[in-house]
Design an enzyme around this catalytic site. Structure first.
Site, PDB file in Angstrom:
ATOM      1  CE  LYS A   1      42.215  34.608  48.884  1.00  0.00           C
ATOM      2  NZ  LYS A   1      42.781  35.510  47.867  1.00  0.00           N
TER       3      LYS A   1
ATOM      4  NE  ARG B   1      40.986  43.179  44.048  1.00  0.00           N
ATOM      5  CZ  ARG B   1      40.538  42.318  43.126  1.00  0.00           C
ATOM      6  NH1 ARG B   1      40.338  42.717  41.895  1.00  0.00           N
ATOM      7  NH2 ARG B   1      40.296  41.067  43.449  1.00  0.00           N
TER       8      ARG B   1
ATOM      9  NE  ARG C   1      38.483  38.213  37.085  1.00  0.00           N
ATOM     10  CZ  ARG C   1      38.748  38.042  38.366  1.00  0.00           C
ATOM     11  NH1 ARG C   1      39.032  36.834  38.820  1.00  0.00           N
ATOM     12  NH2 ARG C   1      38.748  39.051  39.207  1.00  0.00           N
TER      13      ARG C   1
ATOM     14  NE  ARG D   1      34.532  41.793  38.440  1.00  0.00           N
ATOM     15  CZ  ARG D   1      34.557  40.874  39.378  1.00  0.00           C
ATOM     16  NH1 ARG D   1      33.469  40.223  39.701  1.00  0.00           N
ATOM     17  NH2 ARG D   1      35.680  40.573  40.012  1.00  0.00           N
TER      18      ARG D   1
END
Length: 216
Positions: free
Chosen positions: A13, A172, A127, A161
């Site tokens: 997004k 999430r 990531r 992270r």
């Protein structure tokens, strides 16, 4: 153009919002940026939001809505905007409708970026961020550094992270399904939603999103 961009975490997004806003020459308004700007400028709303965040609580809808209202009333947003991360639930969507109604304007489109759940998990959990500069981002599958664990740009250490771990990503996604996904049906009832596949190259996703807009 007044557009809302929705989609699960990891659907891209933020990337698409930046590209679309640039092409449409409208401001990209993201909830994260709103919070950061208000907190760093120490506005009344920023102080209020920070007090909730510092206590480990969610910022109430009315504070988020007030920040969004303030931002949408800025001169650069007069002819349109692209909302990313807001509205986050149906009550925020209803408040946005009321807000726009009082201004005599309405949304033009809601773009629903869609990606399979396992792809979303793979994107986020893979990531790796540079400790020296968080804009240096790599991926264990899609954008491997030359040397494992080392940033190609500055030689800094790459790390994952906490909120990018697989367990956190799945949590999430659960929050997205229960809180945010219902706004898609809310906007479908208004005939505003177009689903856009978030798979493939970034530029291809942008092209698909642009083609989905009314009048394109």
């Amino acid at each position: 153009m007044r557009i809302v961009l929705v989609g699960p975490p990891g659907a891209g997004k933020g990337t698409q919002a930046t590209r679309l806003a640039e092409k449409l020459r409208v401001p990209h308004i993201s909830t994260g940026d709103l919070f950061r700007a208000n907190i760093s400028q120490q506005t009344d709303l920023g102080k209020l939001a920070k007090s909730y965040m510092d206590a480990g609580n969610l910022v109430p809808d009315e504070v988020t809505i007030a920040m969004a209202k303030d931002r949408m009333e800025q001169p650069d947003a007069v002819n349109g905007f692209l909302l990313d991360g807001f509205p986050r639930n149906v009550s925020q969507a209803e408040a946005l409708d009321e807000l726009l109604q009082t201004e005599g304007i309405k949304l033009d489109a809601v773009l629903d970026l869609e990606a399979p759940e396992e792809e979303v998990v793979k994107r986020i959990a893979g990531r790796r961020i540079c400790r020296n500069d968080s804009s240096h981002v790599f991926h264990v599958s899609y954008k491997k550094p030359t040397k494992e664990g080392v940033c190609d740009v500055c030689g800094g250490e790459l790390y994952q992270r906490d909120d990018d771990s697989e367990a956190t990503v799945r949590t999430r996604l659960e929050v997205y399904h229960t809180q945010t996904e219902p706004i898609i049906d809310y906007y479908k009832a208004q005939g505003l939603v177009t689903t856009v596949s978030a798979m493939g190259k970034v530029a291809d996703v942008t092209d698909r999103a642009m083609s989905a807009l009314p009048g394109s």
